[in-house]
Design a protein around this motif. Structure first.
Motif, PDB file in Angstrom:
ATOM      1  N   ARG A 164     -40.241 -24.161 -32.440  1.00 39.79           N
ATOM      2  CA  ARG A 164     -39.341 -23.246 -31.737  1.00 39.79           C
ATOM      3  C   ARG A 164     -40.115 -22.256 -30.883  1.00 39.79           C
ATOM      4  N   ALA A 165     -41.446 -22.176 -31.084  1.00 37.67           N
ATOM      5  CA  ALA A 165     -42.277 -21.261 -30.299  1.00 37.67           C
ATOM      6  C   ALA A 165     -42.825 -21.998 -29.077  1.00 37.67           C
ATOM      7  N   THR A 166     -42.830 -21.316 -27.930  1.00 32.38           N
ATOM      8  CA  THR A 166     -43.381 -21.899 -26.712  1.00 32.38           C
ATOM      9  C   THR A 166     -44.834 -21.467 -26.564  1.00 32.38           C
ATOM     10  N   LYS A 167     -45.524 -22.068 -25.597  1.00 27.98           N
ATOM     11  CA  LYS A 167     -46.926 -21.713 -25.355  1.00 27.98           C
ATOM     12  C   LYS A 167     -47.059 -20.289 -24.827  1.00 27.98           C
ATOM     13  N   ASP A 168     -45.998 -19.779 -24.222  1.00 27.00           N
ATOM     14  CA  ASP A 168     -46.011 -18.420 -23.671  1.00 27.00           C
ATOM     15  C   ASP A 168     -45.758 -17.354 -24.740  1.00 27.00           C
TER      16      ASP A 168
END
Length: 146
Positions: free
Chosen positions: A71-75
């Motif tokens: 659920r976490a993005t690279k940003d």
């Protein structure tokens, strides 16, 4: 249901996620629901800008992003999609509840690392004495010589 104030979402006594760090987008939900599903955008995508958060410490942010997984993005953003319910409001509450639960889990510090210990002298002696006793019992099971 998480407490929502005009300033943001209350996670704990000390932590309140400000509204400025949240973005909500309403989308059409998939799955069953008949024609209504194609007309009404009831699903919600809640985006929490975790990396830019001013209320969380660096360690909590790291734990939060690790707990968020895919659920976490690279940003450094956390994206939660909620489409369980038929109403927009209930899906919005569901997404916020899930975010609050995730942040609460990240706020709990990990337990201290385990210290390696050795068995005491008495424990070693008892174990060896027990092994000797077991060995004697098994040795006595052999054939009896006449």
């Amino acid at each position: 249901m998480p407490a929502v104030s005009e300033s943001g979402i209350v996670v704990s006594n000390r932590v309140t996620i400000p509204q400025s760090e949240l973005e909500e987008v309403f989308i059409r939900a998939g799955g069953p629901g008949g024609q209504n599903v194609n007309k009404v955008a009831t699903a919600v995508q809640l985006r929490f800008l975790a990396a830019a958060s001013v209320v969380l410490s660096a360690e909590v942010k790291d734990r939060l992003l690790r707990l968020a997984g895919q659920r976490a993005t690279k940003d450094g953003e956390i994206l939660i999609e909620a489409s369980r319910y038929r109403t927009q409001e209930r899906n919005r509450e569901d997404a916020r509840e899930r975010l609050v639960e995730l942040v609460r889990r990240a706020l709990v510090p990990p337990p201290p690392p385990r210290r390696k210990t050795r068995p005491g002298k008495g424990a070693i002696e008892r174990r060896l004495k027990e092994k000797k006793g077991r060995s004697d019992i098994k040795r006595m099971r052999g054939r009896v010589d006449d």
